[in-house]
Write a protein that holds these residues in place. Structure first.
Motif, PDB file in Angstrom:
ATOM      1  N   UNK A 156     102.463   3.814   9.647  1.00  0.00           N
ATOM      2  CA  UNK A 156     102.383   5.164  10.212  1.00  0.00           C
ATOM      3  C   UNK A 156     101.020   5.777   9.909  1.00  0.00           C
ATOM      4  N   UNK A 157     100.278   6.087  10.986  1.00  0.00           N
ATOM      5  CA  UNK A 157      98.985   6.745  10.836  1.00  0.00           C
ATOM      6  C   UNK A 157      99.118   8.180  11.340  1.00  0.00           C
ATOM      7  N   UNK A 162      92.374   8.240  10.037  1.00  0.00           N
ATOM      8  CA  UNK A 162      92.140   6.838  10.396  1.00  0.00           C
ATOM      9  C   UNK A 162      92.724   5.898   9.348  1.00  0.00           C
ATOM     10  N   UNK A 163      93.631   6.456   8.518  1.00  0.00           N
ATOM     11  CA  UNK A 163      94.306   5.677   7.486  1.00  0.00           C
ATOM     12  C   UNK A 163      95.801   5.923   7.587  1.00  0.00           C
ATOM     13  N   UNK A 164      96.571   4.911   7.173  1.00  0.00           N
ATOM     14  CA  UNK A 164      98.025   5.059   7.140  1.00  0.00           C
ATOM     15  C   UNK A 164      98.420   5.837   5.895  1.00  0.00           C
ATOM     16  N   UNK A 165      99.662   6.289   5.854  1.00  0.00           N
ATOM     17  CA  UNK A 165     100.186   6.930   4.652  1.00  0.00           C
ATOM     18  C   UNK A 165     100.031   6.004   3.438  1.00  0.00           C
ATOM     19  N   UNK A 168      96.732   6.155   1.617  1.00  0.00           N
ATOM     20  CA  UNK A 168      96.389   7.436   0.999  1.00  0.00           C
ATOM     21  C   UNK A 168      96.953   7.504  -0.408  1.00  0.00           C
ATOM     22  N   UNK A 169      96.290   8.298  -1.240  1.00  0.00           N
ATOM     23  CA  UNK A 169      96.832   8.532  -2.579  1.00  0.00           C
ATOM     24  C   UNK A 169      98.061   9.431  -2.448  1.00  0.00           C
ATOM     25  N   UNK A 170      98.871   9.455  -3.492  1.00  0.00           N
ATOM     26  CA  UNK A 170     100.046  10.316  -3.519  1.00  0.00           C
ATOM     27  C   UNK A 170      99.637  11.773  -3.304  1.00  0.00           C
ATOM     28  N   UNK A 171      98.506  12.157  -3.899  1.00  0.00           N
ATOM     29  CA  UNK A 171      98.014  13.520  -3.773  1.00  0.00           C
ATOM     30  C   UNK A 171      97.612  13.846  -2.326  1.00  0.00           C
ATOM     31  N   UNK A 172      96.904  12.917  -1.672  1.00  0.00           N
ATOM     32  CA  UNK A 172      96.498  13.127  -0.271  1.00  0.00           C
ATOM     33  C   UNK A 172      97.722  13.250   0.637  1.00  0.00           C
ATOM     34  N   UNK A 173      98.631  12.293   0.498  1.00  0.00           N
ATOM     35  CA  UNK A 173      99.835  12.300   1.325  1.00  0.00           C
ATOM     36  C   UNK A 173     100.657  13.558   1.053  1.00  0.00           C
TER      37      UNK A 173
END
Length: 191
Positions: A156-157, A162-165, A168-173
């Motif tokens: 899932x993007x 331009x990155x999938x979940x 991503x870091x936990x913080x970004x997500x």
């Protein structure tokens, strides 16, 4: 005084994600903390129904202020499937890999790969029921990318990234996810 709430989940990933979003604003209890070892019922055919059913069970049987969530991936080309059946899409074994593989197989030949993750949270506090929803639009990519996250995160993007979940870091997500949006509404309600 901090509000104490029980989160109706045994999913360590969800607990970690929510604790990261909330910090120390609330005293968050897990099912383990209240000695709830049974499977919570999830027999509804919507995210709203399952979320309510789990929270109501916890409130009725353990007399604790609580909240429950139910999340699903809704893929437009598949008539919003897997939706409420996201965790069991490929069977009762609830295998993330099997679920992703089946989803990718079902999307072969489909040009529309748009999807959304959606979360519904039910809060029961002193017998009063409130529901909150969060969603994030995105695309299902053709192959898995990334090692963080869980469920469908590697395919899932989210829109605008331009990155999938799973990349991503936990913080970004935690800043953009469907769950984060629903929990932000819950947190604002509780304040």
């Amino acid at each position: 005084m901090k509000i104490t709430l029980c989160f109706a989940t045994n999913n360590a990933h969800k607990l970690e994600e929510i604790q990261a979003i909330w910090g120390d604003s609330f005293n968050l209890l897990s099912l383990k903390d209240i000695n709830c070892n049974e499977e919570l019922p999830e027999t509804g055919n919507t995210l709203e129904a399952n979320s309510l059913q789990k929270a109501q069970y916890l409130y009725d049987h353990y007399q604790v202020n609580c909240f429950a969530d139910d999340s699903g991936l809704e893929v437009n080309a598949l008539n919003r499937e897997p939706g409420v059946y996201s965790a069991r899409y490929a069977g009762e074994q609830r295998s993330h890999a099997d679920n992703m593989n089946l989803l990718l197989k079902n999307l072969v030949g489909k040009s529309d790969r748009s999807a959304q993750f959606r979360t519904v949270i039910t809060l029961i506090q002193d017998g009063k029921i409130s529901q909150f929803e969060g969603a994030i639009e995105g695309q299902i990519i053709e192959e898995q990318r990334g090692t963080d996250g869980f469920g469908y995160d590697p395919i899932f993007m989210p829109e605008g990234f331009d990155r999938t979940f799973a990349e991503m870091s936990l913080e970004e997500k935690g800043k953009i996810s469907h769950r984060a949006k629903a929990f932000e509404k819950l947190m604002n309600f509780l304040k």
